[in-house]
Design a protein around this motif. Structure first.
Motif, short mmCIF file in Angstrom:
data_model
loop_
_atom_site.label_atom_id
_atom_site.label_comp_id
_atom_site.label_asym_id
_atom_site.label_seq_id
_atom_site.Cartn_x
_atom_site.Cartn_y
_atom_site.Cartn_z
N SER A 1 7.63 -0.78 6.63
CA SER A 1 7.09 0.48 6.16
C SER A 1 8.20 1.52 6.12
O SER A 1 9.05 1.57 7.01
CB SER A 1 5.99 0.89 7.16
OG SER A 1 5.72 2.25 7.06
N ASN B 1 0.38 5.20 1.31
CA ASN B 1 -0.51 6.12 2.03
C ASN B 1 0.07 7.53 2.03
O ASN B 1 1.27 7.69 2.25
CB ASN B 1 -0.69 5.68 3.49
CG ASN B 1 -1.32 4.30 3.58
OD1 ASN B 1 -2.35 4.04 2.96
ND2 ASN B 1 -0.70 3.41 4.34
N VAL C 1 4.89 10.21 1.74
CA VAL C 1 4.09 9.00 1.51
C VAL C 1 4.71 7.88 2.33
O VAL C 1 5.93 7.81 2.52
CB VAL C 1 4.01 8.59 0.02
CG1 VAL C 1 3.18 9.56 -0.79
CG2 VAL C 1 5.39 8.40 -0.60
N GLU C 2 3.83 7.02 2.82
CA GLU C 2 4.27 5.82 3.52
C GLU C 2 4.18 4.66 2.53
O GLU C 2 3.11 4.43 1.95
CB GLU C 2 3.35 5.57 4.73
CG GLU C 2 3.74 4.35 5.52
CD GLU C 2 2.64 3.92 6.49
OE1 GLU C 2 1.45 4.23 6.26
OE2 GLU C 2 2.98 3.25 7.48
N MET D 1 0.83 -1.21 0.00
CA MET D 1 0.00 0.00 0.00
C MET D 1 0.87 1.26 0.00
O MET D 1 2.01 1.25 0.48
CB MET D 1 -0.88 -0.03 1.28
CG MET D 1 -1.98 0.98 1.32
SD MET D 1 -3.00 0.90 -0.19
CE MET D 1 -4.03 2.30 0.08
N CYS E 1 -0.15 15.95 0.69
CA CYS E 1 0.62 15.36 1.79
C CYS E 1 2.10 15.66 1.61
O CYS E 1 2.60 15.88 0.51
CB CYS E 1 0.35 13.86 1.89
SG CYS E 1 0.44 12.99 0.35
N VAL F 1 0.81 10.95 3.85
CA VAL F 1 1.04 11.25 5.27
C VAL F 1 1.25 12.74 5.45
O VAL F 1 1.84 13.39 4.58
CB VAL F 1 2.31 10.49 5.77
CG1 VAL F 1 2.57 10.78 7.25
CG2 VAL F 1 2.18 8.99 5.56
N TYR G 1 -6.17 10.44 -1.72
CA TYR G 1 -6.44 9.33 -0.80
C TYR G 1 -6.23 8.06 -1.61
O TYR G 1 -6.51 8.04 -2.82
CB TYR G 1 -7.87 9.40 -0.27
CG TYR G 1 -8.11 10.65 0.55
CD1 TYR G 1 -7.65 10.73 1.86
CD2 TYR G 1 -8.77 11.75 -0.01
CE1 TYR G 1 -7.85 11.89 2.61
CE2 TYR G 1 -8.96 12.90 0.73
CZ TYR G 1 -8.50 12.97 2.04
OH TYR G 1 -8.67 14.10 2.76
N SER G 2 -5.77 7.00 -0.96
CA SER G 2 -5.47 5.79 -1.73
C SER G 2 -6.30 4.61 -1.22
O SER G 2 -6.71 4.59 -0.05
CB SER G 2 -3.98 5.47 -1.62
OG SER G 2 -3.57 5.53 -0.27
N ARG G 3 -6.54 3.66 -2.14
CA ARG G 3 -7.33 2.48 -1.78
C ARG G 3 -6.66 1.25 -2.40
O ARG G 3 -6.26 1.27 -3.57
CB ARG G 3 -8.75 2.64 -2.34
CG ARG G 3 -9.75 1.67 -1.72
CD ARG G 3 -11.16 1.85 -2.27
NE ARG G 3 -11.27 1.41 -3.65
CZ ARG G 3 -11.63 2.20 -4.68
NH1 ARG G 3 -11.92 3.47 -4.47
NH2 ARG G 3 -11.70 1.72 -5.90
N ASP G 4 -6.54 0.23 -1.59
CA ASP G 4 -5.89 -1.01 -2.05
C ASP G 4 -6.85 -1.79 -2.94
O ASP G 4 -7.99 -2.04 -2.57
CB ASP G 4 -5.50 -1.85 -0.82
CG ASP G 4 -4.69 -3.07 -1.20
OD1 ASP G 4 -4.35 -3.21 -2.40
OD2 ASP G 4 -4.40 -3.88 -0.31
N GLU H 1 9.10 5.80 4.71
CA GLU H 1 8.50 7.05 4.23
C GLU H 1 9.37 7.69 3.17
O GLU H 1 10.59 7.50 3.14
CB GLU H 1 8.31 8.02 5.41
CG GLU H 1 7.14 7.62 6.29
CD GLU H 1 6.79 8.68 7.33
OE1 GLU H 1 5.69 8.59 7.86
OE2 GLU H 1 7.62 9.57 7.61
#
Ligand code: ZN
Length: 388
Positions: free
Chosen positions: A312, A291, A304-305, A289, A301, A293, A335-338, A314
């Protein structure tokens, strides 16, 4: 941020004390005699290259770095530039110089890699048989191309004027902070294409803003701009990690809804992200994923993570966007979605989001705002100053 170090144009002397009370005309401080003439600017056209093509369409002169004429002629057919040992070679001519400067009698006669340039072209020898190509060009000529390539020519004049002043401020800021460098700007920094994009309408609009820049506290500042903010421009701290100053802190923007990038959604394969990271020497296999941040008020943002099977990590968000492709991952306001094999990024805006929103400027201009009110809206607390 370097602004605090910089007095406006002459170091150590506050501008406001230098020449008494300036005259204000139509909202612009008139310091016309601050610079004697239009400054020139040095633009990087090619870096660390081994070959480039040169053609000259009219009478030309070639000088060495001491300004001595080493060659001249009525024109030059498309020829290869290369460097070997201590020689710069153009076609079948060899110049035993560290640098050659090519000028022509007419703007736009010199063509490098199929782009015509209005200024003087400099070829500088580098180690390992490589060379740099730099153009030294008058700032106003540079700006005509930038404005013509940064905004659609049909846009409202007030938006185009705002773009001209913004680009002039940015270029003069870079010129000041990089004054000792071989070049001030890379041609990719702003959309510069030599004489391409030059039309009589754009030339006239740039000319009408001639010499006008923005200043904050009587200092030049990096007047960033971008295509579409998506509803709120961003604080430069969140995007570039630079100290916030009032003109670059971000504002609400209700004027860029017409942009097709106001809202967007893209699906990017995880394997493609892995490949692009690998190409940049970041080996992150098996990404789960991405994300966003630490967003600013404009929801861009700052980091990103990257979540993968190895844990994980950054990364600076704007660098991530540029690495994936600025016309692929349009902004860092997402915004992100898996989605299993891929990640869906749903976002707002196009570009980094700092400073002037170009679509917003056009939206304001259509609502009868003048170029000065547009600039003072997107860059709060600035003054406009005519410096030449
Ligand atoms: Zn906007």
């Amino acid at each position: 941020m370097i602004t605090a170090l910089m007095t406006f144009l002459s170091s150590g002397v506050p501008l406001s004390c230098q020449r008494g009370i300036p005259e204000v005309q139509d909202g612009v401080y008139n310091y016309k005699d601050l610079l004697e003439a239009e400054p020139s600017i040095r633009i990087l056209i090619a870096k660390d290259t081994r070959y480039a093509h040169l053609a000259i369409h009219g009478y030309y002169q070639i000088r060495d770095d001491r300004n001595t004429i080493v060659d001249e002629g009525p024109g030059l057919q498309k020829s290869m530039i290369s460097v070997k040992d201590d020689c710069i070679t153009v076609g079948n001519r060899h110049y035993k110089n560290t640098e050659i400067r090519i000028s022509s009698s007419q703007h736009g006669d010199i063509e490098v890699n199929d782009v015509r340039y209005p200024g003087e072209i400099r070829i500088l020898r580098q180690p390992n048989n490589k060379f740099l190509v730099i153009e030294e060009v008058g700032l106003e000529n540079y700006l005509v191309s930038v404005v013509g390539n940064e905004m659609p020519h049909s846009w409202n004049e007030e938006a185009l004027r705002a773009q001209a002043i913004t680009a002039r401020t940015y270029a003069m800021y870079k010129r000041k902070v990089k004054e000792d460098n071989i070049y001030h700007l890379d041609m990719l920094d702003l959309a510069y294409r030599g004489i391409t994009g030059k039309t009589s309408r754009i030339s006239r609009i740039v000319q009408e803003t001639r010499g006008i820049v923005m200043a904050y506290n009587w200092n030049l500042f990096p007047a960033y701009f971008h295509s579409t903010c998506g509803g709120h421009t961003e604080d430069c701290y969140y995007v570039f990690g630079e100290d916030s100053i009032p003109p670059l802190k971000g504002v609400v923007c209700n004027y860029c809804e017409d942009s097709k990038y106001f809202n967007w959604s893209v699906d990017i394969d995880k394997s493609e992200i892995e490949k692009k990271l690998k190409d940049a020497n970041m080996y992150v296999p098996d990404i789960h994923m991405i994300n966003g941040v630490d967003p600013g008020e404009g929801i861009h943002c700052s980091k990103v993570e990257i979540v993968s099977s190895s844990g994980s990590r950054e990364m600076h968000a704007n660098s991530f966007r540029l690495l994936i492709g600025p016309y692929y991952l349009y902004s860092t306001a997402f915004y992100s979605r898996d989605n299993g094999k891929s990640i869906t990024f749903s976002g707002k805006g196009l570009g980094h989001g700092v400073g002037l929103c170009q679509y917003g400027a056009q939206g304001m201009a259509k609502n009868s705002f003048t170029c000065i009110s547009i600039l003072k809206y997107y860059y709060p607390q600035v003054e406009l100053i005519r410096v030449y």
